[in-house]
Each structure stands twice: as structure tokens, then as C-alpha cells.
Design an enzyme around this catalytic site. Sequence first.
Site, short mmCIF file in Angstrom:
data_model
loop_
_atom_site.label_atom_id
_atom_site.label_comp_id
_atom_site.label_asym_id
_atom_site.label_seq_id
_atom_site.Cartn_x
_atom_site.Cartn_y
_atom_site.Cartn_z
N SER A 182 -11.14 -46.03 -0.29
CA SER A 182 -10.10 -45.46 -0.94
C SER A 182 -8.76 -45.78 0.15
O SER A 182 -8.91 -45.62 1.25
CB SER A 182 -10.02 -43.93 -1.06
OG SER A 182 -8.77 -43.70 -1.90
N HIS A 196 -2.72 -48.68 -4.69
CA HIS A 196 -3.84 -47.80 -4.40
C HIS A 196 -5.12 -48.50 -5.03
O HIS A 196 -4.97 -49.16 -6.14
CB HIS A 196 -3.63 -46.63 -5.11
CG HIS A 196 -4.85 -45.74 -5.42
ND1 HIS A 196 -5.66 -45.85 -6.81
CD2 HIS A 196 -5.62 -44.98 -4.72
CE1 HIS A 196 -6.85 -45.12 -6.68
NE2 HIS A 196 -6.87 -44.43 -5.47
N ASN A 198 -9.54 -48.00 -4.95
CA ASN A 198 -10.82 -47.03 -4.66
C ASN A 198 -12.03 -47.51 -5.28
O ASN A 198 -11.78 -48.01 -6.41
CB ASN A 198 -10.66 -45.43 -5.24
CG ASN A 198 -11.93 -44.70 -4.78
OD1 ASN A 198 -12.79 -44.80 -5.68
ND2 ASN A 198 -11.55 -43.82 -4.25
N TYR A 199 -13.18 -47.79 -4.54
CA TYR A 199 -14.35 -48.31 -5.12
C TYR A 199 -15.51 -47.59 -4.45
O TYR A 199 -15.53 -47.40 -3.22
CB TYR A 199 -14.58 -49.79 -4.84
CG TYR A 199 -13.44 -50.50 -5.79
CD1 TYR A 199 -13.59 -50.83 -6.91
CD2 TYR A 199 -12.27 -51.07 -5.03
CE1 TYR A 199 -12.89 -51.61 -7.50
CE2 TYR A 199 -11.65 -51.80 -5.89
CZ TYR A 199 -11.42 -52.21 -7.11
OH TYR A 199 -10.61 -52.65 -7.90
N ARG A 200 -16.24 -47.00 -5.33
CA ARG A 200 -17.24 -46.14 -4.86
C ARG A 200 -18.52 -46.33 -5.55
O ARG A 200 -18.70 -46.74 -6.46
CB ARG A 200 -16.74 -44.53 -5.17
CG ARG A 200 -16.46 -44.31 -6.62
CD ARG A 200 -15.48 -42.97 -6.76
NE ARG A 200 -14.92 -43.02 -7.96
CZ ARG A 200 -13.91 -43.70 -8.78
NH1 ARG A 200 -13.20 -44.42 -8.29
NH2 ARG A 200 -13.75 -43.41 -10.12
N ALA A 350 -15.26 -30.88 3.44
CA ALA A 350 -14.37 -31.63 3.41
C ALA A 350 -13.39 -32.08 4.37
O ALA A 350 -13.04 -30.93 5.30
CB ALA A 350 -13.67 -31.49 2.03
N TYR A 352 -9.88 -32.80 5.13
CA TYR A 352 -8.71 -32.78 4.16
C TYR A 352 -7.72 -33.75 4.65
O TYR A 352 -6.74 -34.10 3.95
CB TYR A 352 -7.76 -31.28 4.40
CG TYR A 352 -9.04 -30.26 3.85
CD1 TYR A 352 -9.47 -30.36 2.68
CD2 TYR A 352 -9.48 -28.91 4.74
CE1 TYR A 352 -10.35 -29.32 2.25
CE2 TYR A 352 -10.44 -28.03 4.28
CZ TYR A 352 -10.67 -28.36 2.94
OH TYR A 352 -11.71 -27.26 2.55
N GLU A 353 -7.60 -33.85 6.17
CA GLU A 353 -6.78 -34.91 6.67
C GLU A 353 -7.05 -36.34 6.00
O GLU A 353 -6.16 -37.08 5.47
CB GLU A 353 -6.98 -35.04 8.24
CG GLU A 353 -6.12 -34.15 8.89
CD GLU A 353 -4.74 -33.89 8.70
OE1 GLU A 353 -4.19 -34.99 8.66
OE2 GLU A 353 -4.23 -32.78 8.94
N SER A 354 -8.31 -36.53 5.68
CA SER A 354 -8.54 -38.04 5.09
C SER A 354 -8.47 -37.95 3.53
O SER A 354 -7.81 -38.68 2.96
CB SER A 354 -9.92 -38.19 5.26
OG SER A 354 -10.09 -38.20 6.83
#
Length: 391
Positions: A182, A196, A198-200, A350, A352-354
Site C-alpha cells: 500500500s 495511491h 494497493n494490491y493484496r 495493528a 498504527y504508524e504504518s
Amino acid sequence: MLVHIRRTFANARVVRHLSTFARSEFGKKAKPWRWVMTGVAGTSLTMVALYSGMRPRGVLAATLLDNKDWMSSPITDPKEMEKNPDLMRIKMEMMIMDIQRVFCRALEAEEDGKKFQVDKWSRKEGGGGITCVLQDGRVFEKAGVNISVVTGNLPQQAVQQMKSRGKTLSGKNLPFFATGISSVIHPRNPNVPTVHFNYRYFEVTDEEGKKHWWFGGGTDLTPYYLDDADVEHFHKTLKQACDKHSTSYYPDFKKWCDSYFLIPHRGETRGVGGIFFDDLEDGDQEDLFKFVSDCAAAVTPSYLPLVKKNKDKAYGYKDRRWQLLRRGRYVEFNLIYDRGTKFGLNTPGARYESILMSLPLNASWEYCHKPEPGSEEARLTEVLQNPRDWV
């Protein structure tokens, strides 16, 4: 006859030395008779392991990572990656590691010596990630390219979210695997758009032991000032990647993108779109992986020409003010509506920074701000309220 006897004893000594080497390199269980020598010439020896399970310590990582030049070592143990190269979760991790490297290096090349900070992290529930951030650059005010490879059990909120999308998942606290890349790039110059992507890839095992898998992703553009040629180039590049696999992909996923990135309370989209898809599972898994790989590889050629073209253009206070207002809209979408952000924040352990890496370094909100009629700001707003076709 004497010569042959001497050669026999010489070879026996060599085998004994090789056996000692094998035991030191492969462990005490290595068996010397599983080794043969080929091409004995002077001091030159080539060894071939007949037992595939015996592999030299240290050689594994070198063969896998050789010439990769990734931003960091991978999250998954390289030994496991080489042992299971055909597993989709391994192939996907290697692909996103490649994309992260290519994109980060391309962005660094546009800066004046500024480099990405690489932060490799882990989570106690399983897995981890590699967050790359370039902040306060001349060209990029904040650029983040994050990959994650995580395992664990889905919390009930996440299971309910998936069921609401039509997933048939039986049970609670289901084991899952998720990996993806991401990225959000916030440039300093208002003439350069934000991008932006994102690939998942996702796997969930239900209580009956059945494995469910799917792909998701997309790439979208958020300009502050509308340059039709730039947007057309962006969409054409994505369309070319889609058309390699199906001519229906681009129109379908472009429409989905416009719908997904709508900010309902504002009555406008976040940007000028691109492609977006989720729950992609119908068809051959390998074919879908190739499609996702091609889309991810299209990010750099779709975006970098726009950076090169616009990064040195002049701009003033009015342009910067508008950019910060549009970034405020970006923040609103990400924190209120974005599915990936909500899933990340609801995942145990999780980071959170990322997750919040996508937020800009600076943004602003002004009470009841409206662009002047006939202005460039108003022209962009019209397109955001009424999405158009670009190719």
C-alpha cells in the site's frame, strides 16, 4: 595395479574430508554415502547432493535474495520461501517486495539525495511488515510505501465486515493470512498529483477447514489542478495493463473505483479515479496473480512521468492553500470510509504508524469554503462531482 590402489585410497581420503565438511555444513545427520564427487581435476571438486533435504546453511538466503536489492530482508523466512516457491502467499510476497523496491528507487531518483527511511517491524500475533517513508523532501512532502505479511485470527468485527460483502465464512476467530503493498505519495508541489495504490492477497480458513482466497487492489490519482493530458496518460497506462487479461477489466474496475472513492457527505469523489477491485476469486489463481502483478507494475510508468513533468513548476500561496484543503478531503475519506484503514485498525496487534502512513504531513479545513466560479479549482470540483471517462 599400485597406481589404482593409491588412487582408491586418495579418493577415500577425499570422501572422508567431504563427509566431515558435509557434517559441519548440513548437520550431524548428513550421511556421507549420499554424496558423490564429479569432475575431480587437481584441487577442483564439484559436489552434488543426492538428498534434496540437505542444503548448506547460509546458501539458501543467498540464492533467494541474490540480485534482489529489496528495501529490506523479507518478512517470511527465506528458507521457507525457497522451500515453497509455488505457494501463492510466497509468490505474492516476492512480487510486492519487487514493486516496493522499484517504486521507492524511482521516487528517490526525483529527489535531491533524499532517501527512504526503512522500518522493518513485526507483530507478536504473527508476521510483520516493511514501512518505507520519505518525509520533508524537496519533491515529496510525504511518501509512504508499505508492505505487510500478517497471520493470526480474524476478530469478529472483521468477519462481519467480510460477510457484509457476501463472503460465506462459518465460525469465529478464523485463521487468516494477508499480504499486500500500500502506498500514498503526497508531493510538495500542488501541480503534482497525489497517487495511491494497493494490491493484496487474502486467505481465510473457516471452521470446516476450507480455505477461501481472493485478491484485491487498485491505483487511483488525486490531482489538485486538472491537467487532462496527465489524467489521460494515467488511465491509458492502467487500461493497457488490464487489457492484457480482459478488455472488460478496465471499464468495470474504473467504474468501481469512482464508486468506491466517493465521499458521500461531500457529494464528490476523492480524485479522478483509476481502477479498483476486491474479492477477485473467480478464475484461475495463477492468471489472477499475473493480472494483479501487471497492475502493480503499471504504477511507476503511470505516475513518474507526471512527477517529472510538474515537479519544478512555479506555484503560489493560493495554489498551496487549495492543495491543503483538498488534502483535508483525502483525510476525511481515509478515516471515515476506507475499508483497508478500518480493517487494519480492527486487527489485533495493528501497527498504527504504518496504517496511518497514508495521511498527509499537512492538511487544512476552512469553514464553508467554495472555489470561485470559473476558476481552475472550480473546474476540478466539477469533475470530482461528475466523474468522466478519460480513455
